[in-house]
Design an enzyme around this catalytic site. Structure first.
Site, PDB file in Angstrom:
ATOM      1  N   LYS A 124      14.058  56.074  -3.840  1.00 11.08           N
ATOM      2  CA  LYS A 124      14.304  57.367  -4.498  1.00 11.08           C
ATOM      3  C   LYS A 124      15.053  58.332  -3.562  1.00 11.08           C
ATOM      4  CE  LYS A 124      12.314  55.598  -8.036  1.00 11.08           C
ATOM      5  NZ  LYS A 124      10.933  55.622  -8.446  1.00 11.08           N
TER       6      LYS A 124
HETATM    7  C1  LIG Z   1       9.772  54.960  -9.236  1.00 11.43           C
HETATM    8  C2  LIG Z   1       9.380  55.370 -10.611  1.00 11.43           C
HETATM    9  C3  LIG Z   1       8.048  55.659 -10.963  1.00 11.43           C
HETATM   10  C4  LIG Z   1       6.874  55.348 -10.090  1.00 11.43           C
HETATM   11  O1  LIG Z   1       6.906  55.882  -8.846  1.00 11.43           O
HETATM   12  P1  LIG Z   1       6.080  55.175  -7.643  1.00 11.43           P
HETATM   13  O2  LIG Z   1       6.189  56.208  -6.563  1.00 11.43           O
HETATM   14  O3  LIG Z   1       6.787  53.899  -7.319  1.00 11.43           O
HETATM   15  O4  LIG Z   1       4.696  54.969  -8.098  1.00 11.43           O
HETATM   16  C5  LIG Z   1       7.802  56.156 -12.225  1.00 11.43           C
HETATM   17  N1  LIG Z   1       8.794  56.337 -13.117  1.00 11.43           N
HETATM   18  C6  LIG Z   1      10.062  56.036 -12.830  1.00 11.43           C
HETATM   19  C7  LIG Z   1      11.120  56.266 -13.864  1.00 11.43           C
HETATM   20  C8  LIG Z   1      10.405  55.528 -11.581  1.00 11.43           C
HETATM   21  O5  LIG Z   1      11.672  55.198 -11.310  1.00 11.43           O
END
Ligand SMILES: *Cc1c(COP(=O)(O)O)cnc(C)c1O
Length: 415
Positions: free
Chosen positions: A208
């Protein structure tokens, strides 16, 4: 003569896709995403390791304050993952057994799982074929007396049509929890994503925009939701005398609800704070690479570049091409394999959530069919989507490799 032959061989070799025995565009695999950690990030973490606090302490508080300010929200609650953030937001919204929650099928499973964690039922509303985001008109069709919340997902970082979604929410008295895991730094009508709905959820997974290893955040402008989020993150426990039913003394605390240990550590928050300072630079780099791709692929009829709605400014978490399969004699799986053979780490985002076996069993436990869930536009897009590498540490040379590989593979696949 011999030299000439060699030159000719080399030329043929580099034009031939690697999957057919040609030479790959790159020697080493370029991943689709990865973190960018620098010396000051490492220094920030080691400083906390030498301090008195390791778990949730002053650095988490500082991270929350800075994050809230950055996204234009009054409150921010840091938690152990984006998934925990979604779970906490659904809890704070009061979701429970029998409730329905409308979300996009074109997302990571966590966007829908969070409803199930609380006994609520995820319902999928189809996407808009231009933005790939949840279509407000499709949300309307899925609303029942049980609907309690909408979880719009800003797919790839492009904001959803929030005015239309808020209008539905107001009329039907629904909570809106934005899944902004892709959208840190995105803007809707000139305002940052993060303070626009009841709650907004972010992820700090290494792919991210900024990372804490694992981590997440919920932002809100509502004081009461904020209190519920704090409670949920820490076992449902409060030490606030105003919230407790009794008070036996300074040692006393009360569990007011069934919460979890979803705390972020100060170690992680130090990394988050350090990364947050770099967000603008990271966003600029993502935009620059996306611009290179847009320019390179806009005129290729076999693909469609990501269309951007005028009301939003994307944060470019992902760059997805949609294959114009009618103009290709190869399908997505073949093009995917050919690009991987060139050492381009392409990916697919996402398998429609309802297709996962767990969801098929929920939909119809006897036949495992897609009955009740199937979304036409999400299916159409799923056959066509391919995610290209995009992350701030990518060099112009890396981007040029991606462009060269896509051109080479598509030229060979053109009908
Ligand atoms: C990455 C992601 C999540 C979950 O986040 P984590 O930190 O990996 O638990 C939820 N929704 C979307 C759309 C994502 O890309």
């Amino acid at each position: 003569m011999l030299k000439g032959c060699r030159t000719l061989d080399y030329k043929n070799d580099s034009a031939l896709p690697a999957i057919e025995g040609g030479r790959p565009v790159r020697d080493k695999m370029l991943p689709y995403a990865r973190q960018l950690i620098e010396q000051d990030d490492i220094d920030a973490v080691t400083e906390v390791l030498r301090s008195d606090w390791l778990t949730t302490g002053p650095t988490v508080a500082e991270f929350e304050r800075r994050f809230a300010a950055r996204v234009g929200a009054r409150y921010a609650v840091a938690v152990s993952s984006g998934t925990a953030a979604l779970h906490a937001a659904c809890f704070a919204a009061g979701l429970g057994r029998g409730d329905e929650v409308i979300t996009s099928p074109l997302t990571f499973v966590a966007s829908a799982n969070c409803a199930l964690f609380l006994g609520a039922k995820p319902v999928f509303a189809d996407i808009d074929p231009d933005t790939y985001n949840i279509d407000p008109a499709e949300i309307e069709k899925k609303i029942t007396a049980q609907t309690k919340a909408i979880i719009p997902v800003h797919f790839t970082g492009q904001p959803c049509d929030l005015d239309a979604i808020h209008d539905i929410a107001r009329r039907c008295k629904l909570s809106v929890i934005e899944d902004a895991a892709h959208a840190l730094g995105a803007e809707y009508k000139g305002r940052p994503v993060g303070g626009l709905s009841d709650m907004t959820v972010f992820s700090f997974h290494p792919v991210k925009h900024i990372t804490t290893g694992e981590g997440g955040m919920v932002t809100t402008n509502d004081e009461e939701l904020y209190q519920w989020l704090l409670l949920f993150r820490n076992h449902g426990i409060t030490r606030d005398p105003e919230m407790m039913t009794e008070n036996h003394g300074p040692w006393y605390y009360e569990a007011l609800d069934l919460g979890f240990n979803y705390r972020l550590t100060d170690i992680q928050a130090a990394l988050g704070l350090s990364q947050l300072r770099k967000l603008d630079r990271f966003l600029a780099r993502r935009r620059a690479i996306a611009a290179i791709y847009n320019e390179a692929f806009a005129q290729i009829p076999a693909v469609r570049i990501p269309w951007q709605a005028p009301y939003g400014r994307t944060a470019w978490h992902l760059y997805v091409l949609s294959l114009n399969l009618e103009q290709l004699k190869k399908d997505r799986a073949e093009i995917f394999a050919a690009l991987r053979a060139e050492n381009i780490g392409v990916n697919v985002h996402y398998i429609p959530v309802y297709r996962h076996p767990y969801y098929r069993w929920l939909g119809d436990p006897d036949s495992c069919s897609l009955q009740g869930f199937y979304c036409y536009q999400a299916e159409e897009l799923y056959r066509r989507l391919i995610t290209l590498p995009l992350f701030p540490a990518m060099t112009d040379r890396d981007a040029a490799d991606v462009v060269a590989a896509v051109r080479k593979v598509l030229a060979r696949a053109a009908a």
